[in-house]
Design an enzyme around this catalytic site. Structure first.
Site, short mmCIF file in Angstrom:
data_model
loop_
_atom_site.label_atom_id
_atom_site.label_comp_id
_atom_site.label_asym_id
_atom_site.label_seq_id
_atom_site.Cartn_x
_atom_site.Cartn_y
_atom_site.Cartn_z
N ASP A 67 0.80 -1.22 0.00
CA ASP A 67 0.00 0.00 0.00
C ASP A 67 0.84 1.27 0.00
O ASP A 67 2.06 1.23 0.20
CB ASP A 67 -0.97 -0.01 1.20
N ASN A 136 -7.77 -3.20 14.14
CA ASN A 136 -9.16 -3.49 13.77
C ASN A 136 -9.23 -4.69 12.82
O ASN A 136 -10.26 -4.93 12.20
CB ASN A 136 -9.82 -2.25 13.14
N HIS A 138 -7.42 -5.09 10.07
CA HIS A 138 -7.15 -4.84 8.64
C HIS A 138 -5.85 -5.50 8.19
O HIS A 138 -4.93 -5.71 8.98
CB HIS A 138 -7.18 -3.34 8.29
N GLU A 143 -9.88 -2.11 5.19
CA GLU A 143 -10.52 -1.85 6.47
C GLU A 143 -11.77 -2.72 6.62
O GLU A 143 -12.33 -3.20 5.62
CB GLU A 143 -10.94 -0.38 6.54
C1 F6R Z 1 1.35 -1.57 6.16
C2 F6R Z 1 0.05 -2.22 6.21
C3 F6R Z 1 -0.77 -2.25 7.45
C4 F6R Z 1 0.03 -2.57 8.70
C5 F6R Z 1 -0.87 -2.58 9.92
C6 F6R Z 1 -0.09 -2.82 11.20
O1 F6R Z 1 1.92 -1.66 4.87
O2 F6R Z 1 -0.38 -2.70 5.21
O3 F6R Z 1 -1.78 -3.22 7.29
O4 F6R Z 1 0.65 -3.82 8.55
O5 F6R Z 1 -1.52 -1.34 10.04
O6 F6R Z 1 0.74 -1.73 11.44
P1 F6R Z 1 1.88 -1.77 12.55
O7 F6R Z 1 2.85 -2.81 12.11
O8 F6R Z 1 2.49 -0.38 12.51
O9 F6R Z 1 1.21 -2.09 13.83
#
Ligand code: F6R
Length: 243
Positions: A67, A136, A138, A143
């Site tokens: 992303d 959450n 994701h 989301e």
């Molecule tokens: C990042 C991504 C997100 C993160 C998720 C967890 O490229 O796709 O799905 O993996 O938000 O984020 P952290 O690792 O910062 O807790």
């Protein structure tokens, strides 16, 4: 699905790096799907260390990131391009021409989604997709929703995600409100998936993703349908499991 319990973040990072290292060693011209955020930083550090020791060669590896924030340029220090360059790519011998990240500067979400999915198809698909997990549930920036989004698309970030990510910005107002993300279909087409999670604040999302009903309200729950998922999580993230 195999679940490996790590003692803490460092142990998780080393175990996850081992899975990626095995992939690169067995198939030097593999396609790695990569993630940003706090979870993979230690994994990237470990891979850099092994590369420096002459144990890992990334010269033939291609990558496709999950992303990117919409509207951010590559040189913006909050962009995921910047993150990947500074936390991983600059310290390994990867050819930057072989790295791919959705283009946050493309204002046309549909065109960017179609372009990026074609990039992944042209690479022959992802061999190993690294995933973090949102609080959450994701994965990527998919989301919780009424349906599973399929291909790469433009996402309206949820308040909880903006809250969680504001630590990287001057304030919550500076967090972009939209992002481009691989869809669930793009992610599920990866031949192997490596999900990493660390910390108590991931415990509920991890439990719901791996043990709860498969529902777009918990996007990570779709991973239960993938045939080759490796989960590496620390004790705190696995605290709701009976392992
Ligand atoms: C990042 C991504 C997100 C993160 C998720 C967890 O490229 O796709 O799905 O993996 O938000 O984020 P952290 O690792 O910062 O807790």
């Amino acid at each position: 699905m195999r679940i490996y319990k790590a003692t803490d973040y460092n142990d998780m990072s080393r175990k996850a790096a081992n899975v990626i290292s095995a992939q690169v060693t067995m198939k030097p011209d593999c396609v790695l799907g990569l993630a940003t955020g706090s979870s993979p930083i230690g994994t990237y550090k470990q891979l850099i260390e092994w590369h420096r020791e002459g144990l890992l060669d990334f010269s033939q590896v291609h990558t496709a990131n999950l992303d990117e924030y919409k509207g951010l340029t590559k040189d913006n220090d909050q962009s995921y391009y910047y993150f990947m360059y500074h936390n991983f790519f600059k310290d390994i011998n990867i050819d930057m021409a072989n790295t791919n990240i959705p283009d946050g500067t493309n204002p046309d979400g549909e065109a960017e989604g179609a372009r990026y999915d074609q990039v992944v198809r042209d690479l022959g698909g992802v061999d190993l997709q690294l995933l973090g997990l949102g609080r959450n549930g994701h994965i990527g920036f998919n989301e919780p929703d009424e349906v599973f989004p399929k291909g790469t698309h433009c996402v309206d970030l949820q308040e909880s995600t903006i809250e969680a990510n504001k630590r990287f910005f001057a304030s919550a107002d500076d967090v972009p409100k939209q992002a481009y993300s691989m869809g669930i279909q793009t992610i599920m087409m990866a031949r192997k998936i490596l999900l990493i999670a660390s910390g108590e604040d991931k415990a509920e999302a991890l439990y719901n993703s791996l043990c709860g009903p498969i529902t777009p309200h918990v996007p990570g729950s779709i991973l239960q349908l993938h045939q080759d998922v490796v989960v590496v999580a620390d004790e705190a993230a696995l605290s709701k499991f009976n392992l």
